[in-house]
Write a protein that holds these residues in place. Sequence first.
Motif, PDB file in Angstrom:
ATOM      1  N   ARG A   1       0.838  -1.204   0.000  1.00  0.00           N
ATOM      2  CA  ARG A   1       0.000   0.000   0.000  1.00  0.00           C
ATOM      3  C   ARG A   1       0.875   1.257   0.000  1.00  0.00           C
ATOM      4  NH1 ARG A   1      -2.423   3.606   3.603  1.00  0.00           N
ATOM      5  NH2 ARG A   1      -4.588   4.109   3.097  1.00  0.00           N
ATOM      6  N   ARG A   2       1.914   1.264   0.833  1.00  0.00           N
ATOM      7  CA  ARG A   2       2.835   2.414   0.873  1.00  0.00           C
ATOM      8  C   ARG A   2       3.548   2.606  -0.459  1.00  0.00           C
ATOM      9  NH1 ARG A   2       3.801   0.368   5.985  1.00  0.00           N
ATOM     10  NH2 ARG A   2       5.654  -0.727   5.300  1.00  0.00           N
TER      11      ARG A   2
ATOM     12  N   CYS B   1       2.463   1.723  -3.379  1.00  0.00           N
ATOM     13  CA  CYS B   1       1.471   2.248  -4.319  1.00  0.00           C
ATOM     14  C   CYS B   1       1.315   3.752  -4.137  1.00  0.00           C
ATOM     15  CB  CYS B   1       0.125   1.546  -4.133  1.00  0.00           C
ATOM     16  SG  CYS B   1       0.066  -0.132  -4.777  1.00  0.00           S
TER      17      CYS B   1
ATOM     18  N   PHE C   1      -4.675   1.685  -4.163  1.00  0.00           N
ATOM     19  CA  PHE C   1      -4.450   0.336  -3.635  1.00  0.00           C
ATOM     20  C   PHE C   1      -5.767  -0.245  -3.165  1.00  0.00           C
ATOM     21  CE2 PHE C   1      -3.899  -2.234   0.210  1.00  0.00           C
ATOM     22  CZ  PHE C   1      -3.030  -3.213  -0.235  1.00  0.00           C
TER      23      PHE C   1
ATOM     24  N   LEU D   1      -7.072  -1.382   4.370  1.00  0.00           N
ATOM     25  CA  LEU D   1      -7.137  -2.457   3.379  1.00  0.00           C
ATOM     26  C   LEU D   1      -8.445  -2.313   2.594  1.00  0.00           C
ATOM     27  CD1 LEU D   1      -5.810  -5.353   5.612  1.00  0.00           C
ATOM     28  CD2 LEU D   1      -4.512  -3.858   4.085  1.00  0.00           C
TER      29      LEU D   1
END
Length: 89
Positions: free
Chosen positions: A54-55, A57, A64, A86
């Motif tokens: 995620r980071r 992205c 994400f 999430l």
Amino acid sequence: MLILPAILTQLQASDCLEKLTQDMQREAEKQVVVDAAPLNSFDSSALAVLLAVRRECARAGKLFAVKGLPDRLRDLAALYGIEGLLTAA
């Protein structure tokens, strides 16, 4: 789409993250979707990997999302207070 392996514990986390990061960088789409459905054996390292992707992205300016998150992993994310990070695809 990025796909998580069937087994993702501390032993596989580093290699998995490296592969997912490389795959994410090759993704042409603006949104990167990680398919977590194949997971059947995991520990909290799976959450660490998802958050790291995620980071990555975010750094790359991509959105994400996760799909197929197993209930047990969703419960673990809720326990740690990170379920909101999430995003469902």
